[in-house]
Design an enzyme around this catalytic site. Structure first.
Site, PDB file in Angstrom:
ATOM      1  N   CYS A   1     -11.337  -4.655   6.075  1.00  0.00           N
ATOM      2  CA  CYS A   1      -9.940  -4.912   6.449  1.00  0.00           C
ATOM      3  C   CYS A   1      -9.335  -3.600   6.931  1.00  0.00           C
ATOM      4  O   CYS A   1     -10.077  -2.690   7.322  1.00  0.00           O
ATOM      5  CB  CYS A   1      -9.161  -5.541   5.291  1.00  0.00           C
ATOM      6  SG  CYS A   1      -9.016  -4.495   3.824  1.00  0.00           S
TER       7      CYS A   1
ATOM      8  N   ASN B   1      -8.542  -1.427   2.885  1.00  0.00           N
ATOM      9  CA  ASN B   1      -9.559  -1.542   1.827  1.00  0.00           C
ATOM     10  C   ASN B   1      -8.942  -1.510   0.424  1.00  0.00           C
ATOM     11  O   ASN B   1      -9.543  -1.046  -0.522  1.00  0.00           O
ATOM     12  CB  ASN B   1     -10.649  -0.472   1.976  1.00  0.00           C
ATOM     13  CG  ASN B   1     -11.892  -0.694   1.103  1.00  0.00           C
ATOM     14  OD1 ASN B   1     -12.533   0.247   0.680  1.00  0.00           O
ATOM     15  ND2 ASN B   1     -12.234  -1.933   0.826  1.00  0.00           N
TER      16      ASN B   1
ATOM     17  N   CYS C   1      -6.571  -4.454  -0.362  1.00  0.00           N
ATOM     18  CA  CYS C   1      -6.128  -5.835  -0.645  1.00  0.00           C
ATOM     19  C   CYS C   1      -7.205  -6.857  -0.283  1.00  0.00           C
ATOM     20  O   CYS C   1      -7.859  -7.436  -1.155  1.00  0.00           O
ATOM     21  CB  CYS C   1      -4.838  -6.160   0.109  1.00  0.00           C
ATOM     22  SG  CYS C   1      -3.414  -5.171  -0.382  1.00  0.00           S
ATOM     23  N   ARG C   2      -7.397  -7.088   1.009  1.00  0.00           N
ATOM     24  CA  ARG C   2      -8.250  -8.212   1.425  1.00  0.00           C
ATOM     25  C   ARG C   2      -9.745  -7.962   1.240  1.00  0.00           C
ATOM     26  O   ARG C   2     -10.451  -8.805   0.676  1.00  0.00           O
ATOM     27  CB  ARG C   2      -7.962  -8.562   2.899  1.00  0.00           C
ATOM     28  CG  ARG C   2      -6.597  -9.152   3.120  1.00  0.00           C
ATOM     29  CD  ARG C   2      -6.249  -9.178   4.591  1.00  0.00           C
ATOM     30  NE  ARG C   2      -6.079  -7.826   5.122  1.00  0.00           N
ATOM     31  CZ  ARG C   2      -5.896  -7.526   6.394  1.00  0.00           C
ATOM     32  NH1 ARG C   2      -5.884  -8.500   7.295  1.00  0.00           N
ATOM     33  NH2 ARG C   2      -5.740  -6.275   6.783  1.00  0.00           N
ATOM     34  N   SER C   3     -10.238  -6.824   1.741  1.00  0.00           N
ATOM     35  CA  SER C   3     -11.702  -6.652   1.696  1.00  0.00           C
ATOM     36  C   SER C   3     -12.244  -6.450   0.283  1.00  0.00           C
ATOM     37  O   SER C   3     -13.325  -6.987  -0.023  1.00  0.00           O
ATOM     38  CB  SER C   3     -12.184  -5.567   2.660  1.00  0.00           C
ATOM     39  OG  SER C   3     -11.652  -4.299   2.365  1.00  0.00           O
TER      40      SER C   3
ATOM     41  N   ASP D   1      -2.772 -10.255   6.323  1.00  0.00           N
ATOM     42  CA  ASP D   1      -2.524  -9.078   5.494  1.00  0.00           C
ATOM     43  C   ASP D   1      -1.398  -9.379   4.494  1.00  0.00           C
ATOM     44  O   ASP D   1      -0.276  -9.673   4.902  1.00  0.00           O
ATOM     45  CB  ASP D   1      -2.117  -7.934   6.434  1.00  0.00           C
ATOM     46  CG  ASP D   1      -1.966  -6.614   5.713  1.00  0.00           C
ATOM     47  OD1 ASP D   1      -1.955  -6.613   4.464  1.00  0.00           O
ATOM     48  OD2 ASP D   1      -1.857  -5.592   6.406  1.00  0.00           O
TER      49      ASP D   1
HETATM   50  P1  4NP Z   1      -5.562  -4.496   3.415  1.00  0.00           P
HETATM   51  O1  4NP Z   1      -3.954  -4.372   3.286  1.00  0.00           O
HETATM   52  O2  4NP Z   1      -5.884  -4.119   4.842  1.00  0.00           O
HETATM   53  O3  4NP Z   1      -5.816  -5.938   3.128  1.00  0.00           O
HETATM   54  O4  4NP Z   1      -6.136  -3.553   2.394  1.00  0.00           O
HETATM   55  C1  4NP Z   1      -3.248  -3.232   3.642  1.00  0.00           C
HETATM   56  C2  4NP Z   1      -3.162  -2.199   2.744  1.00  0.00           C
HETATM   57  C3  4NP Z   1      -2.442  -1.068   3.065  1.00  0.00           C
HETATM   58  C4  4NP Z   1      -1.791  -0.989   4.283  1.00  0.00           C
HETATM   59  C5  4NP Z   1      -1.889  -2.029   5.184  1.00  0.00           C
HETATM   60  C6  4NP Z   1      -2.620  -3.146   4.863  1.00  0.00           C
HETATM   61  N1  4NP Z   1      -1.020   0.162   4.581  1.00  0.00           N
HETATM   62  O5  4NP Z   1      -0.391   0.185   5.662  1.00  0.00           O
HETATM   63  O6  4NP Z   1      -1.006   1.116   3.795  1.00  0.00           O
END
Ligand code: 4NP
Length: 160
Positions: A13, A16, A18-20, A130
């Site tokens: 993602c 790294n 939340c989703r992945s 996201d």
């Molecule tokens: P992820 O979510 O891609 O599912 O881990 C996010 C986590 C952090 C951020 C964006 C998306 N950020 O902008 O810090």
């Protein structure tokens, strides 16, 4: 018992956190429940470097725990060129992640790069949205979609 080496899967993602990591823990748990642990190695990474060495987002951990996922031990890392040699399947959560992966993919890599939800055609979605800037329902949606994709991956790849 399988004589072949495990299939290596990398979930990707943006951050790294939340989703992945959720997708990683979900596939690991479902493979375990199916008695297929020895067929699979799963990891996760982000296309960005914002959260290198960070644990997963506490909301992702809390929602995942309610479905029996263990994520606290995971740490963020950024996807690297070596990942394209090491992993058989590199599965992107959304179209942006996919485009970034295809941009950095080294020439000659044999890794199959795809959207995770290509393994869940019945889910009616192409992307795992996201959840970072939203509420609880976003994290539940991530769990629903990654669960469907893990089932599909096990049926299509691991059982063949
Ligand atoms: P992820 O979510 O891609 O599912 O881990 C996010 C986590 C952090 C951020 C964006 C998306 N950020 O902008 O810090």
């Amino acid at each position: 018992m399988s004589a072949t080496r495990p299939i290596r899967v990398l979930m990707v993602c943006l951050g790294n956190i939340c989703r992945s990591p959720t997708a990683e823990a979900m596939l690991r748990k479902k493979a375990h429940e199916a008695g297929l642990d020895d067929r699979l190695e799963v990891d996760s990474a982000g296309t960005a470097d914002y959260h290198v060495d960070s644990p997963p987002d506490r909301r992702a951990v809390a929602h995942g725990e309610r479905r029996g996922l263990r994520m606290q031990q995971l740490r963020g890392r950024q996807v690297s060129r070596e990942d394209f040699e090491r992993f058989d399947h590199i599965l992107a959560m959304d179209e942006d992640n996919l485009a970034n992966l295809l941009r950095i993919r080294p020439r000659g890599s044999h890794a199959k790069v795809a959207l995770l939800l290509s393994f869940a055609p019945e889910a009616g979605a192409r992307e795992v949205p996201d959840p970072y800037y939203g509420g609880a329902e976003g994290f539940e949606r991530v769990l629903d979609l990654t669960a469907a994709a893990a089932d599909g991956f096990i049926a299509v790849v691991l059982r063949n």
